[in-house]
Design a protein around this motif. Sequence first.
Motif, mmCIF file in Angstrom:
data_model
loop_
_atom_site.group_PDB
_atom_site.id
_atom_site.type_symbol
_atom_site.label_atom_id
_atom_site.label_comp_id
_atom_site.label_asym_id
_atom_site.label_seq_id
_atom_site.Cartn_x
_atom_site.Cartn_y
_atom_site.Cartn_z
ATOM 1 N N GLU A 249 0.824 -1.207 0.000
ATOM 2 C CA GLU A 249 0.000 0.000 0.000
ATOM 3 C C GLU A 249 0.863 1.263 0.000
ATOM 4 O O GLU A 249 0.501 2.268 -0.617
ATOM 5 N N TRP B 245 2.089 1.636 -3.651
ATOM 6 C CA TRP B 245 1.026 2.182 -4.511
ATOM 7 C C TRP B 245 0.847 3.672 -4.270
ATOM 8 O O TRP B 245 0.688 4.441 -5.204
ATOM 9 N N ARG C 47 4.287 0.055 -9.001
ATOM 10 C CA ARG C 47 3.522 -1.159 -9.283
ATOM 11 C C ARG C 47 4.168 -2.332 -8.565
ATOM 12 O O ARG C 47 5.359 -2.327 -8.284
ATOM 13 N N TYR D 288 -7.772 -7.243 -2.483
ATOM 14 C CA TYR D 288 -7.476 -6.082 -3.324
ATOM 15 C C TYR D 288 -8.213 -6.069 -4.659
ATOM 16 O O TYR D 288 -8.263 -5.008 -5.301
ATOM 17 N N GLN E 159 -9.161 -6.379 -8.577
ATOM 18 C CA GLN E 159 -8.405 -6.020 -9.770
ATOM 19 C C GLN E 159 -7.838 -4.615 -9.623
ATOM 20 O O GLN E 159 -8.565 -3.668 -9.366
ATOM 21 N N ARG E 160 -6.528 -4.519 -9.769
ATOM 22 C CA ARG E 160 -5.851 -3.225 -9.700
ATOM 23 C C ARG E 160 -4.837 -3.149 -10.828
ATOM 24 O O ARG E 160 -4.134 -4.127 -11.113
ATOM 25 N N ASP E 161 -4.717 -1.981 -11.412
ATOM 26 C CA ASP E 161 -3.714 -1.793 -12.463
ATOM 27 C C ASP E 161 -2.288 -1.853 -11.925
ATOM 28 O O ASP E 161 -1.352 -2.150 -12.665
ATOM 29 N N ASP E 162 -2.140 -1.565 -10.630
ATOM 30 C CA ASP E 162 -0.804 -1.527 -10.048
ATOM 31 C C ASP E 162 -0.448 -2.793 -9.276
ATOM 32 O O ASP E 162 0.518 -2.822 -8.521
#
Length: 242
Positions: free
Chosen positions: A143, A146, A151, A167, A169-172
Amino acid sequence: MDVRSAEFTKYAANCMLATKISFMNEMANLAELLGADIEEVRKGIGSDPRIGYHFIYPGLGYGGSCFPKDVRALIRTAGDVGFEPVLLHSVEARNNAQKVVLFDKLKSHFNGDLTGKTFALWGLAFKPNTDDMREAPSRVLMEALWQAGARVQAYDPEAMNEAQQIYGQRDDLTLCGTKEAALRGADALLIATEWKNFRAPSFELIRDQLKTAVIFDGRNLYDPAVVARHGIQYVSIGRKAS
């Protein structure tokens, strides 16, 4: 044993173990500033039978469901009867601070700017042989990364589904199928859990897959001299960076 004493025994036992962990983490941070090697110190004090080797491994702090909960519970109970638990407050404070130590080292190494960087993370569970991520140091680390614009490519032998549930789906965040896959194109390797299958990696592969050959080891898994021989910079807890 009466019921009240039995209840207190359970809390006292977990708080004692948490205290040992926080004490060693505090000694590790001090050893680093003094130029001592906390792993040598650990072996030395552990050889004293009055101390022993259990729960004196420095790292990123304790997590899970028992130690954090029981330390806080005994602090609250003490407050209810008008007692100030100075030591327990310190145990908790050191543990909270310890969870950001590896991030601080990482940020310093990259001159304070982690924006756009990608980091391989080995270990998500708060300890080996579980998928439990409750209050895991890996969560604090991810965290913070981010928040800093970085990433994460993460791998854990057991906690991948748990991480997905926490968490989503996260782009990072990329959850990788193997520890080797997490390395590809990363700027550095971070280790947050002392899983057995992390202990004897291919250092040649690590060096070749990373953009910069550097390992930030939050569990002191490796011999710094061995890592250095493979042309990798090694940053751990309570020891000089190689």
